[in-house]
Design a protein around this motif. Structure first.
Motif, mmCIF file in Angstrom:
data_model
loop_
_atom_site.group_PDB
_atom_site.id
_atom_site.type_symbol
_atom_site.label_atom_id
_atom_site.label_comp_id
_atom_site.label_asym_id
_atom_site.label_seq_id
_atom_site.Cartn_x
_atom_site.Cartn_y
_atom_site.Cartn_z
ATOM 1 N N GLU A 514 -4.016 -11.101 -2.428
ATOM 2 C CA GLU A 514 -2.698 -10.631 -2.876
ATOM 3 C C GLU A 514 -2.724 -9.139 -3.186
ATOM 4 O O GLU A 514 -1.797 -8.409 -2.872
ATOM 5 C CB GLU A 514 -2.250 -11.422 -4.115
ATOM 6 C CG GLU A 514 -1.652 -12.758 -3.745
ATOM 7 C CD GLU A 514 -1.336 -13.624 -4.957
ATOM 8 O OE1 GLU A 514 -0.940 -14.778 -4.744
ATOM 9 O OE2 GLU A 514 -1.511 -13.154 -6.107
ATOM 10 N N GLU A 517 -2.868 -7.205 0.059
ATOM 11 C CA GLU A 517 -1.559 -7.218 0.735
ATOM 12 C C GLU A 517 -0.567 -6.307 0.026
ATOM 13 O O GLU A 517 0.256 -5.642 0.651
ATOM 14 C CB GLU A 517 -1.012 -8.650 0.826
ATOM 15 C CG GLU A 517 -1.734 -9.517 1.846
ATOM 16 C CD GLU A 517 -1.934 -8.828 3.202
ATOM 17 O OE1 GLU A 517 -0.944 -8.342 3.780
ATOM 18 O OE2 GLU A 517 -3.089 -8.759 3.671
ATOM 19 N N PHE A 518 -0.657 -6.259 -1.316
ATOM 20 C CA PHE A 518 0.225 -5.353 -2.046
ATOM 21 C C PHE A 518 0.005 -3.915 -1.585
ATOM 22 O O PHE A 518 0.947 -3.195 -1.261
ATOM 23 C CB PHE A 518 0.002 -5.442 -3.568
ATOM 24 C CG PHE A 518 0.623 -4.300 -4.308
ATOM 25 C CD1 PHE A 518 1.993 -4.310 -4.602
ATOM 26 C CD2 PHE A 518 -0.109 -3.160 -4.650
ATOM 27 C CE1 PHE A 518 2.595 -3.228 -5.230
ATOM 28 C CE2 PHE A 518 0.484 -2.075 -5.268
ATOM 29 C CZ PHE A 518 1.830 -2.101 -5.571
ATOM 30 N N VAL A 520 -1.323 -2.592 1.187
ATOM 31 C CA VAL A 520 -0.943 -2.193 2.547
ATOM 32 C C VAL A 520 0.563 -2.319 2.795
ATOM 33 O O VAL A 520 1.096 -1.690 3.707
ATOM 34 C CB VAL A 520 -1.728 -2.962 3.643
ATOM 35 C CG1 VAL A 520 -3.199 -2.593 3.595
ATOM 36 C CG2 VAL A 520 -1.552 -4.453 3.522
ATOM 37 N N ASN A 521 1.244 -3.097 1.946
ATOM 38 C CA ASN A 521 2.695 -3.239 2.154
ATOM 39 C C ASN A 521 3.532 -2.342 1.253
ATOM 40 O O ASN A 521 4.726 -2.208 1.444
ATOM 41 C CB ASN A 521 3.104 -4.697 1.933
ATOM 42 C CG ASN A 521 2.559 -5.585 3.035
ATOM 43 O OD1 ASN A 521 2.614 -5.214 4.206
ATOM 44 N ND2 ASN A 521 2.008 -6.724 2.664
ATOM 45 N N ASN A 522 2.908 -1.745 0.244
ATOM 46 C CA ASN A 522 3.649 -0.911 -0.683
ATOM 47 C C ASN A 522 3.889 0.460 -0.043
ATOM 48 O O ASN A 522 2.992 1.275 0.049
ATOM 49 C CB ASN A 522 2.845 -0.732 -1.973
ATOM 50 C CG ASN A 522 3.666 -0.052 -3.063
ATOM 51 O OD1 ASN A 522 4.797 -0.458 -3.323
ATOM 52 N ND2 ASN A 522 3.113 0.969 -3.666
ATOM 53 N N LYS A 523 5.051 0.691 0.430
ATOM 54 C CA LYS A 523 5.297 1.966 1.111
ATOM 55 C C LYS A 523 5.616 3.022 0.059
ATOM 56 O O LYS A 523 6.767 3.383 -0.156
ATOM 57 C CB LYS A 523 6.428 1.837 2.142
ATOM 58 C CG LYS A 523 6.140 0.794 3.213
ATOM 59 C CD LYS A 523 4.895 1.165 4.044
ATOM 60 C CE LYS A 523 4.499 0.024 4.989
ATOM 61 N NZ LYS A 523 3.060 0.045 5.329
ATOM 62 N N SER A 571 0.499 4.903 -1.870
ATOM 63 C CA SER A 571 0.706 4.697 -0.433
ATOM 64 C C SER A 571 -0.635 4.485 0.266
ATOM 65 O O SER A 571 -1.548 5.291 0.116
ATOM 66 C CB SER A 571 1.398 5.939 0.154
ATOM 67 O OG SER A 571 1.309 5.919 1.553
ATOM 68 N N GLY A 575 -3.651 -1.158 8.237
ATOM 69 C CA GLY A 575 -3.601 -2.578 7.905
ATOM 70 C C GLY A 575 -4.807 -3.031 7.112
ATOM 71 O O GLY A 575 -5.708 -2.245 6.800
ATOM 72 N N SER A 576 -4.815 -4.336 6.801
ATOM 73 C CA SER A 576 -5.916 -4.878 6.005
ATOM 74 C C SER A 576 -7.016 -5.498 6.864
ATOM 75 O O SER A 576 -8.079 -5.809 6.372
ATOM 76 C CB SER A 576 -5.367 -5.926 5.032
ATOM 77 O OG SER A 576 -4.715 -6.949 5.757
ATOM 78 N N ASN A 580 -10.484 0.538 6.865
ATOM 79 C CA ASN A 580 -9.383 1.230 6.201
ATOM 80 C C ASN A 580 -9.893 1.864 4.908
ATOM 81 O O ASN A 580 -9.902 1.250 3.844
ATOM 82 C CB ASN A 580 -8.237 0.248 5.911
ATOM 83 C CG ASN A 580 -6.986 0.967 5.427
ATOM 84 O OD1 ASN A 580 -7.063 2.072 4.902
ATOM 85 N ND2 ASN A 580 -5.832 0.319 5.598
ATOM 86 N N ASN B 53 2.271 8.934 6.513
ATOM 87 C CA ASN B 53 2.013 7.502 6.681
ATOM 88 C C ASN B 53 1.349 7.166 8.020
ATOM 89 O O ASN B 53 1.576 6.113 8.609
ATOM 90 C CB ASN B 53 3.299 6.681 6.487
ATOM 91 C CG ASN B 53 2.984 5.286 5.989
ATOM 92 O OD1 ASN B 53 1.977 5.072 5.291
ATOM 93 N ND2 ASN B 53 3.798 4.319 6.369
#
Lengths: 671, 253
Positions: A514, A517-518, A520-523, A571, A575-576, A580, B53
């Motif tokens: 979780e 995922e937070f 990599v998805n938190n723009k 930022s 991806g995960s 990375n 980004n």
């Protein structure tokens, strides 16, 4: 307030370890084959532990974030390793090494652990020589020693200026032998992201494969944390870029108490920062202070002239220079301990006397040494009327023989010739004495979870002496843990393999996923380094070399606010399920943002000055020691062990009272 | 020579992972100080990419003081770039000029496959060490006293010089045959020069050489490029010593 059980064996200090080893439970060789141990980190502590446990017959799974165990940051240690061999016949003994270490640590370490360390130190040298570590030797073919700060004997063994490298490669070779035999399952480019507890015991970890991004479950009968220190909480330090607190912090959050986080060593002889882009700081061995004299200009006009380039340091006469260590500490001069030298440099720079553009640099000058050695050489070579140039040439040759590799390193980084113009130095974070609390067995407050090397708090008190970190790492891994862990594992011979398809592993893995995922998805809007740099600045300014109540309270509030902002606006591109680096850093900085707050909380609680921890409120008010650090043994002769309760600043304090039966507590004086 | 603030063009190898094709991609960086290290310049580029980004350039690095052996960039056709006796992390931007175009590639060798961008897999080096890069002594501490066997200072010093290898792989990357002889020779020599290494000397050299060949490293043709690019100045005399060791191991029992 609960009391912690340090489990120190009874009896005379010199007999404790022997008696302890005689009475512990052992695991027979056939049963060892059925027991798994996880070791996180492959520096001197983790590498030596993994090799020894595998050799004893346990199944070891070792993890490191680097691409090879050979690259752990122990490799960067320069100076040497202490051992009470007394090869020089200068009166050394296990007791003296024990005494020096406790005193050097400003009387904030556990006597029994330190004595054991001194006792096994001699085995380390025997072991390493047998492994093919090429220590320096004299012309008779025997091992050479050098002396280090804060002691009266020569007990430091060394391999040029690369002792850490040679010792680590020794460990690495011992590991390789076990990897080849299949007794160590080595996981390179893996990072531990959580510990898994089953029925209250440490039974495994969740790790991320840093190449594929896969989240993996690994089980074992015990988990050993050997992941090093947390100096990178300052962003800038002499640690490697990847050095982090994540493994130690995760076990803390699962129930391991964290001890004395405020004890941090700021090393006085590092190359100063040159600009905001700086990514790390480089240490130069403190042996330089044997011959270098530290100074800043006496007059602020000269400081200004040097900064804007109208004057050079060599233009200043002796009268225009302030050799402030010699002025303040006539007895020890430039050879005062690390903490004292660092604070004195900060004091001058804060007063505006810093000699480079950032205002954070002092001079380390070899002119006197070159002159002195030059005259000596001229006399030895019967050159009665040697010219000044000849004397300088002869003297420079001696300095080159002693410090050539350091001078070359300085010249590569700064692009100035230190034979001709003084070096610039400034203190930098180097080592953390605090860490995960462990008992005499090196076990944390989580049963089955051990912490060794820099990751634990145990042996250095509030200040570590030079050449003692390598000694502790190897002592823990080669000679202490292999005994103590056996006593615990003897109760696991009937347990069988620990399954990973259980709710405990499931839940830990879910949390880890979780969080990833937070990220990599938190723009968000700011990079991870943006936050790390701000955290570092808060720590350096308010929880650095000199601390006070107001600043510490501000730091706690600022770190909390920064952490909240981080979790909204960070930022992380990419991806995960791939390499990375930003994602790896995000997880580490998230943990530093919590540790920093506990660090400041601990510093606020300890209203005394001891070793690397200096509280401005606790100084001597009069007499010869006026203005110097003041320890308060009546109130603070304890280990502060913090229990995690949700918010770092709300951690609950547990005190382990320190008892000094074999050493009398005294004030350190260098005047 | 050097400038306070340089503008540079970078041409960097980008490759998402081992199974796709890579290509050179051009980037611009500005206001680069000559006091920066090469990797700090790369940090500046990566911060720019993160701000947009975009994925930053992946590269191995850790200690940033020239000893861990992680960093591994082939810069303008040279392992670790133009300066001598340094790793990439110790290379400073004062070695470049305003307006320069810099080509940055990963180590190129069959035995070092690319993982991503400038990051390669050097586990073949580890496997060679598993094959024999150790002395078979238990870590119990119950060995004889460290001073029981005197070792000639000269031999100890030579063993130390060989042992300073940081395992970065620059020797392989610069060799036209992608040979690992300097790396293996350094380890074989360290132990061959010490009495402790004698017992297993024959097996060691044969096993390590066999593993080296199995990993797909090339043969040595004595061009000496490895010695020139080695950041630690490991001498090719270590290759000669390994060859002697190997020969004597294969013709005697």
């Amino acid at each position: 307030m609960s009391t912690l059980d340090s489990k120190v064996p009874k009896g005379d200090i010199a007999d404790k370890w022997t008696n302890y080893k005689n009475k512990i439970d052992l695991v027979n060789p056939a049963n060892k084959r059925n027991i798994d141990v996880i070791v996180v980190g492959t520096g001197l502590a983790g590498g030596s532990a993994a090799a020894t446990l595998a050799e004893l017959g346990y199944n070891v799974k070792a993890f490191c974030y680097q691409d090879s165990p050979r690259r752990a940051h122990s490799i960067a240690a320069q100076g040497g390793i202490n051992a009470a061999k007394n090869y020089q016949g200068d009166g050394d003994s296990a007791y003296r090494l024990f005494y020096d270490t406790v005193k050097g640590g400003d009387y904030r370490s556990r006597e029994a652990n330190v004595y054991r360390l001194a006792e096994v130190s001699t085995n380390i040298i025997d072991q390493c020589v047998a492994q093919g570590v090429p220590f320096a030797r004299d012309y008779g073919g025997l091992l050479d020693n050098r002396s280090f700060g804060g002691v009266l004997v020569s007990r430091t063994f060394y391999a040029k200026g690369q002792t850490g490298q040679q010792l680590l490669l020794g460990c690495y070779s011992a590991m390789n032998r076990q990897i080849a035999r299949g007794k160590i399952e080595m996981h390179n480019r893996h990072e531990m992201l959580d510990v898994v507890k089953v029925d209250g015991k440490a039974r495994g970890i969740i790790a991320r494969n840093l190449v594929t991004g896969e989240i993996e479950r690994h089980s074992a009968h015990a988990v050993v944390i050997a992941s090093g220190g947390y100096g990178n909480v300052y962003f800038l330090s002499t640690n490697a870029m990847g050095s982090n607190t994540t493994a130690a912090w995760k076990v803390h959050k699962k129930g391991a108490y964290f001890a004395n986080p405020c004890y941090t060593q700021i090393h006085p002889t590092c190359i100063p920062r040159s600009g905001d882009y700086q990514s790390k700081l480089t240490l130069m061995s403190e042996s330089l202070r044997n011959d270098g004299r530290i100074w800043v200009p006496k007059n602020l006009e000269d400081v200004e002239a040097i900064r804007n380039g109208t004057k050079k340091p060599t233009d200043l006469s002796e009268e225009e220079r302030d050799y402030y260590l010699e002025r303040r500490y006539p007895a020890f001069g430039n050879l005062v301990p690390r903490d004292v030298a660092s604070r004195a440099a900060k004091e001058r720079c804060d007063a505006g006397y810093g000699v480079n553009a950032t205002g954070e640099a002092v001079y380390l000058d070899f002119k006197s040494a070159i002159e002195r050695y030059g005259k000596e050489q001229a006399k030895l070579q019967n050159l009665d009327n040697a010219s000044q140039e000849k004397i300088t040439e002869l003297g420079a040759a001696i300095v080159k023989a002693k410090y050539g590799n350091l001078f070359q390193m300085y010249e590569k980084i700064v692009a100035e010739d230190p034979y001709k113009t003084p070096m610039m130095i400034y203190p930098a974070t180097h080592y953390t004495m605090g860490g995960v609390w462990v008992d005499y067995n090196l076990m944390t407050t989580i049963p089955g979870c051990y912490a060794i090397g820099e990751a634990n708090f145990s042996d250095h008190g509030a200040n570590r002496l030079g050449a003692s970190a390598l000694m502790q790492g190897l002592a823990d891994g080669y000679f202490v843990l292999p005994y103590t862990i056996g006593d615990y594992l003897s109760h696991d011979i009937r347990t069988g393999k620990i399954p990973t398809d259980t709710p405990e592993f499931e839940a830990a893995e879910k949390d880890v996923k979780e969080r990833i995922e937070f990220f990599v998805n938190n723009k968000g809007t700011h990079s991870v380094d943006y936050y790390h740099k701000i955290l570092g600045k808060i720590m350096w300014e308010k929880v650095g070399m000199s601390r006070n109540e107001t600043g510490l309270k501000e730091a706690i509030a600022e770190i909390k606010a920064l952490r909240e902002d981080f979790w909204k606006n960070v930022s992380v591109p990419g991806g995960s399920d791939q390499v990375n680096a930003e994602l790896e850093k995000a997880g580490r900085v998230a943990d530093f943002l919590e540790l920093g707050e506990l660090f400041a909380t601990d510093a606020l609680n300890r209203n005394e000055s001891c070793g690397g921890h200096f509280r401005e409120e606790s100084v001597e008010l009069d007499g010869e020691q006026k203005g110097e650090a003041k320890r308060k043994d009546d109130e603070y002769a304890y280990v502060a062990a913090w229990e995690y309760k949700g918010e770092p600043s709300e951690a609950v304090l547990h005190k382990e009272q320190l008892e000094f039966n074999d050493i009398e507590l005294k004030q350190r004086s260098y005047k | 020579m050097s400038q306070e603030s340089m503008n540079l063009t970078l041409k960097i190898w980008r490759q998402a992972n081992a199974s796709v094709k890579g290509e050179m991609v051009e980037y611009k960086v500005s206001e680069i100080s000559d006091h920066m290290s090469f990797l700090e310049m790369m940090d500046v580029l990566n911060e720019q990419l993160v701000a947009k980004n975009e994925e930053p350039v992946a590269f191995d690095h850790d200690c940033r003081e020239g000893i861990c052996g992680s960093c591994s960039m082939h810069i303008n056709g040279e392992s670790h770039g133009p300066d001598k006796a340094v790793t990439t992390c110790q290379l400073h931007m004062r070695s470049f000029n305003d307006g320069d175009t810099i080509h940055i590639e990963p180590w190129r060798a069959k035995a070092f496959p690319v993982i991503k961008d400038l990051m390669v897999d050097r586990s073949s080096f580890d496997r060679i060490q598993h094959a024999g890069g150790f002395i078979s002594v238990n870590t119990s501490g119950n060995t004889q006293d460290a001073n029981a066997i005197p070792i000639r200072k000269e031999d100890a010093d030579m063993a130390m010089d060989a042992a300073t290898c940081i395992g970065c792989g620059a020797c392989v990357a610069t060799c036209k045959n992608a040979s690992a002889m300097l790396f293996v020779g350094a380890k074989v020599s360290q132990f061959a020069l010490l009495p402790q290494g004698q017992v297993e000397a024959k097996e060691r050299v044969q096993n390590m050489v066999a593993q080296m060949d199995k990993e797909g490293f090339g043969a040595c043709t004595n061009t000496g490029a490895c010695e020139v690019e080695c950041p630690k100045g490991i001498s090719i005399s270590n290759i000669a010593r390994m060859n002697r060791e190997y020969l004597s191991a294969t013709i005697t029992k």
